[in-house]
Design a protein around this motif. Structure first.
Motif, PDB file in Angstrom:
ATOM      1  N   PHE B 136       0.823  -1.209   0.000  1.00  0.00           N
ATOM      2  CA  PHE B 136       0.000   0.000   0.000  1.00  0.00           C
ATOM      3  C   PHE B 136       0.863   1.267   0.000  1.00  0.00           C
ATOM      4  CE2 PHE B 136      -2.512   3.036   2.792  1.00  0.00           C
ATOM      5  CZ  PHE B 136      -3.380   3.442   1.793  1.00  0.00           C
ATOM      6  N   THR B 137       1.935   1.236   0.770  1.00  0.00           N
ATOM      7  CA  THR B 137       2.729   2.459   0.945  1.00  0.00           C
ATOM      8  C   THR B 137       3.957   2.485   0.032  1.00  0.00           C
ATOM      9  OG1 THR B 137       4.029   1.405   2.685  1.00  0.00           O
ATOM     10  CG2 THR B 137       2.115   2.673   3.383  1.00  0.00           C
ATOM     11  N   GLY B 138       4.324   1.339  -0.514  1.00  0.00           N
ATOM     12  CA  GLY B 138       5.567   1.277  -1.269  1.00  0.00           C
ATOM     13  C   GLY B 138       6.781   1.423  -0.370  1.00  0.00           C
ATOM     14  N   MET B 139       6.591   1.186   0.927  1.00  0.00           N
ATOM     15  CA  MET B 139       7.709   1.291   1.867  1.00  0.00           C
ATOM     16  C   MET B 139       8.096  -0.093   2.358  1.00  0.00           C
ATOM     17  SD  MET B 139       6.310   4.517   3.980  1.00  0.00           S
ATOM     18  CE  MET B 139       7.643   5.518   4.591  1.00  0.00           C
ATOM     19  N   ASN B 140       9.370  -0.190   2.678  1.00  0.00           N
ATOM     20  CA  ASN B 140       9.919  -1.456   3.111  1.00  0.00           C
ATOM     21  C   ASN B 140       9.740  -1.628   4.627  1.00  0.00           C
ATOM     22  OD1 ASN B 140      11.488  -3.741   3.435  1.00  0.00           O
ATOM     23  ND2 ASN B 140      13.394  -2.546   3.506  1.00  0.00           N
ATOM     24  N   LEU B 141       9.101  -2.731   5.031  1.00  0.00           N
ATOM     25  CA  LEU B 141       8.837  -2.971   6.460  1.00  0.00           C
ATOM     26  C   LEU B 141       9.172  -4.405   6.819  1.00  0.00           C
ATOM     27  CD1 LEU B 141       5.250  -1.503   6.541  1.00  0.00           C
ATOM     28  CD2 LEU B 141       7.222  -0.478   7.620  1.00  0.00           C
ATOM     29  N   GLN B 142       9.927  -4.593   7.897  1.00  0.00           N
ATOM     30  CA  GLN B 142      10.255  -5.950   8.308  1.00  0.00           C
ATOM     31  C   GLN B 142      10.029  -6.177   9.796  1.00  0.00           C
ATOM     32  OE1 GLN B 142      14.072  -5.497   6.882  1.00  0.00           O
ATOM     33  NE2 GLN B 142      13.472  -5.951   4.774  1.00  0.00           N
ATOM     34  N   PRO B 143       9.428  -7.320  10.136  1.00  0.00           N
ATOM     35  CA  PRO B 143       9.239  -7.618  11.556  1.00  0.00           C
ATOM     36  C   PRO B 143      10.471  -8.298  12.161  1.00  0.00           C
ATOM     37  CG  PRO B 143       8.117  -9.279  10.250  1.00  0.00           C
ATOM     38  CD  PRO B 143       8.807  -8.348   9.276  1.00  0.00           C
ATOM     39  N   SER B 144      10.678  -8.078  13.444  1.00  0.00           N
ATOM     40  CA  SER B 144      11.713  -8.817  14.188  1.00  0.00           C
ATOM     41  C   SER B 144      11.182 -10.219  14.473  1.00  0.00           C
ATOM     42  CB  SER B 144      11.998  -8.113  15.522  1.00  0.00           C
ATOM     43  OG  SER B 144      10.867  -8.234  16.374  1.00  0.00           O
ATOM     44  N   VAL B 145      11.978 -11.008  15.172  1.00  0.00           N
ATOM     45  CA  VAL B 145      11.450 -12.278  15.678  1.00  0.00           C
ATOM     46  C   VAL B 145      10.369 -11.958  16.713  1.00  0.00           C
ATOM     47  CG1 VAL B 145      13.598 -13.551  15.312  1.00  0.00           C
ATOM     48  CG2 VAL B 145      13.211 -12.389  17.490  1.00  0.00           C
ATOM     49  N   PRO B 146       9.429 -12.896  16.926  1.00  0.00           N
ATOM     50  CA  PRO B 146       8.377 -12.601  17.904  1.00  0.00           C
ATOM     51  C   PRO B 146       8.885 -12.667  19.347  1.00  0.00           C
ATOM     52  CG  PRO B 146       8.033 -14.770  16.909  1.00  0.00           C
ATOM     53  CD  PRO B 146       9.235 -14.180  16.246  1.00  0.00           C
ATOM     54  N   HIS B 147       8.342 -11.776  20.166  1.00  0.00           N
ATOM     55  CA  HIS B 147       8.576 -11.858  21.613  1.00  0.00           C
ATOM     56  C   HIS B 147       7.246 -12.243  22.226  1.00  0.00           C
ATOM     57  CE1 HIS B 147      12.472  -9.929  21.115  1.00  0.00           C
ATOM     58  NE2 HIS B 147      11.872  -9.083  20.308  1.00  0.00           N
ATOM     59  N   LEU B 148       7.213 -13.391  22.856  1.00  0.00           N
ATOM     60  CA  LEU B 148       5.950 -13.914  23.361  1.00  0.00           C
ATOM     61  C   LEU B 148       5.912 -13.828  24.880  1.00  0.00           C
ATOM     62  CD1 LEU B 148       3.306 -15.594  22.957  1.00  0.00           C
ATOM     63  CD2 LEU B 148       4.725 -17.619  23.086  1.00  0.00           C
ATOM     64  N   GLY B 149       4.853 -13.264  25.402  1.00  0.00           N
ATOM     65  CA  GLY B 149       4.699 -13.177  26.851  1.00  0.00           C
ATOM     66  C   GLY B 149       3.297 -13.583  27.264  1.00  0.00           C
ATOM     67  N   ILE B 150       3.210 -14.316  28.385  1.00  0.00           N
ATOM     68  CA  ILE B 150       1.907 -14.672  28.945  1.00  0.00           C
ATOM     69  C   ILE B 150       1.887 -14.132  30.361  1.00  0.00           C
ATOM     70  CG2 ILE B 150       0.319 -16.560  29.497  1.00  0.00           C
ATOM     71  CD1 ILE B 150       1.956 -18.317  27.546  1.00  0.00           C
ATOM     72  N   ASP B 151       1.144 -13.080  30.589  1.00  0.00           N
ATOM     73  CA  ASP B 151       1.152 -12.466  31.918  1.00  0.00           C
ATOM     74  C   ASP B 151       0.105 -11.356  31.967  1.00  0.00           C
ATOM     75  OD1 ASP B 151       2.038 -11.445  34.518  1.00  0.00           O
ATOM     76  OD2 ASP B 151       3.919 -12.471  34.103  1.00  0.00           O
ATOM     77  N   MET B 152       0.213 -10.505  33.024  1.00  0.00           N
ATOM     78  CA  MET B 152      -0.708  -9.375  33.135  1.00  0.00           C
ATOM     79  C   MET B 152      -0.455  -8.396  31.981  1.00  0.00           C
ATOM     80  SD  MET B 152      -0.479  -8.455  37.157  1.00  0.00           S
ATOM     81  CE  MET B 152       0.547  -9.432  38.213  1.00  0.00           C
ATOM     82  N   ALA B 153      -1.532  -7.812  31.481  1.00  0.00           N
ATOM     83  CA  ALA B 153      -1.434  -6.910  30.328  1.00  0.00           C
ATOM     84  C   ALA B 153      -0.470  -5.751  30.581  1.00  0.00           C
ATOM     85  CB  ALA B 153      -2.815  -6.372  29.965  1.00  0.00           C
ATOM     86  N   GLY B 154      -0.515  -5.209  31.803  1.00  0.00           N
ATOM     87  CA  GLY B 154       0.370  -4.084  32.119  1.00  0.00           C
ATOM     88  C   GLY B 154       1.831  -4.466  31.959  1.00  0.00           C
TER      89      GLY B 154
END
Lengths: 163, 211
Positions: B136-154
């Motif tokens: 859509f934007t013609g811009m290059n975007l890359q994600p890092s590896v995922p960081h997964l957490g299971i805990d309180m939202a805060g």
């Protein structure tokens, strides 16, 4: 006569004070650190919830001082002194590493840096840390009661304990 | 920089980003699970840190959070947030194990499989979202590896705000909810929170021609 207890809630990047019989708490601390300064005799306490270690790293002017360990702790001390607190001690909790270590991203080690920054700020002000519950990899909700000077800590799926 | 006076136009652009990104992610999830997934209308929120946490149920709400740092021409954080039982359901579906439970008692191997399944779902969804956004934007975007957490939202969400918090006390959040409605099961829903770094907005608006 009955007195009503109020629980004062402290948000992220926030600092508040409390007098007995009221208590003060902050919810869902992860890598953030909650620091309680208290005067046991006068039963006054304050709680700061910092997000980052060092205000010198801010990339904007007029930043909220309560966000950073190095600025929030001295301000909390002053707030308490203005209310007549004198013999001030500290308890602290938080600074967990919420994610497994990955490749050196800013998510990493921020908890440790926050802990060190709070300890350093307290050392500079000659405030003794009576007890602390820091690090690990679980979030914490903490509540301090100025009446007993106990800090209660709750983690997900764990029983509440006090320090 | 005062990024916090968004015009209606700018808000619409950001909503469109949510639409395109989460729309593509919903399609991917739908193919992965073999089920129909609906997408809600995205909302664009200018929220302080505490309000961000409220968006996902409040500081003590137990959540599974998958956090990606986004690099490229636009930088920021993508957070995928689901409730614990919803994550459980996703793992059940993906591993074909209806007995799977995500709790303190979940043992090492089972937990590892679950974490890896959830991370993979996160990779696929974030990848789809960003690919659509790149197109859509013609811009290059890359994600890092995922960081997964299971805990309180805060505890989990504040990590997504670290970058933003170096600059301001507010975050602009593009929040898109996806849902799956199926008989015999409660609504499954998850939120995509795209939190671009403050510097990225000007680039984004400039690129899309509305400056």
């Amino acid at each position: 006569m009955t007195t009503t207890k109020t629980i004062v809630n402290v948000g992220i990047a926030d600092t508040k004070t409390v007098q007995h019989p009221n208590t003060i708490r902050t919810l869902g601390l992860g890598s953030c650190v909650g620091t309680v300064l208290y005067d046991e005799k006068r039963r006054i306490a304050g709680l700061s919830h910092i997000l980052l270690p060092d205000s010198n790293q801010a990339r904007a002017a007029n930043s909220n001082p309560m966000k950073y360990a190095d600025t929030a702790i001295p301000q909390l001390l002053k707030m308490l002194q203005d209310q007549g607190a004198r013999d001030i001690k500290a308890k602290m909790a938080g600074g967990a590493q919420m994610f497994q270590a990955g490749k050196g991203t800013s998510f990493m080690r921020i908890g440790d840096k926050n802990i060190e920054a709070v300890q350093e700020a307290l050392r500079k002000l000659n405030i003794r840390i009576v007890s602390s519950d820091v690090g690990g990899n679980l979030g914490r909700t903490i509540e301090f009661d100025p009446e007993t000077s106990r800090l209660s800590i709750r983690k997900r799926n764990h029983d509440i304990y006090t320090i | 920089m005062d990024a916090f006076q968004l015009t209606t136009f700018q808000k619409d652009i950001l909503k469109e980003i949510g639409n395109i990104g989460a729309g593509n992610a919903a399609t991917s999830l739908s193919m992965l699970l073999g089920q129909k997934i609906d997408m809600m209308v995205p909302s664009v929120e200018i929220a302080d840190f505490n309000e961000v946490i409220e968006l996902v149920g409040g500081p003590e709400q137990p959540i599974v959070g998958l956090m990606f740092q986004i690099e490229g021409e636009i930088t920021g954080v993508m957070a995928i947030v689901v409730e614990i039982d919803e994550a459980e359901y996703l793992v059940q579906k993906l591993t074909h194990n209806d007995q799977f439970r995500l709790s303190e008692q979940t043992n090492g191997t089972e937990l590892e499989i679950a974490m890896s399944a959830l991370s993979e779902i996160g990779n696929i969804l974030t990848g789809s979202y960003l690919t659509a956004l790149s197109d859509f934007t013609g811009m290059n975007l890359q994600p890092s590896v995922p960081h997964l957490g299971i805990d309180m939202a805060g505890a989990i969400m504040t990590l997504g705000l670290l970058e933003v918090s170096q600059v301001t006390d507010y975050a602009i959040i593009i929040d898109t909810e996806i849902r799956q409605e199926e008989e015999n099961h409660e609504n499954i829903k998850g939120n995509f929170l795209f939190i671009p770094d403050p510097e990225s907005f000007q680039k984004l608006f400039a690129k899309l021609g509305w400056n």
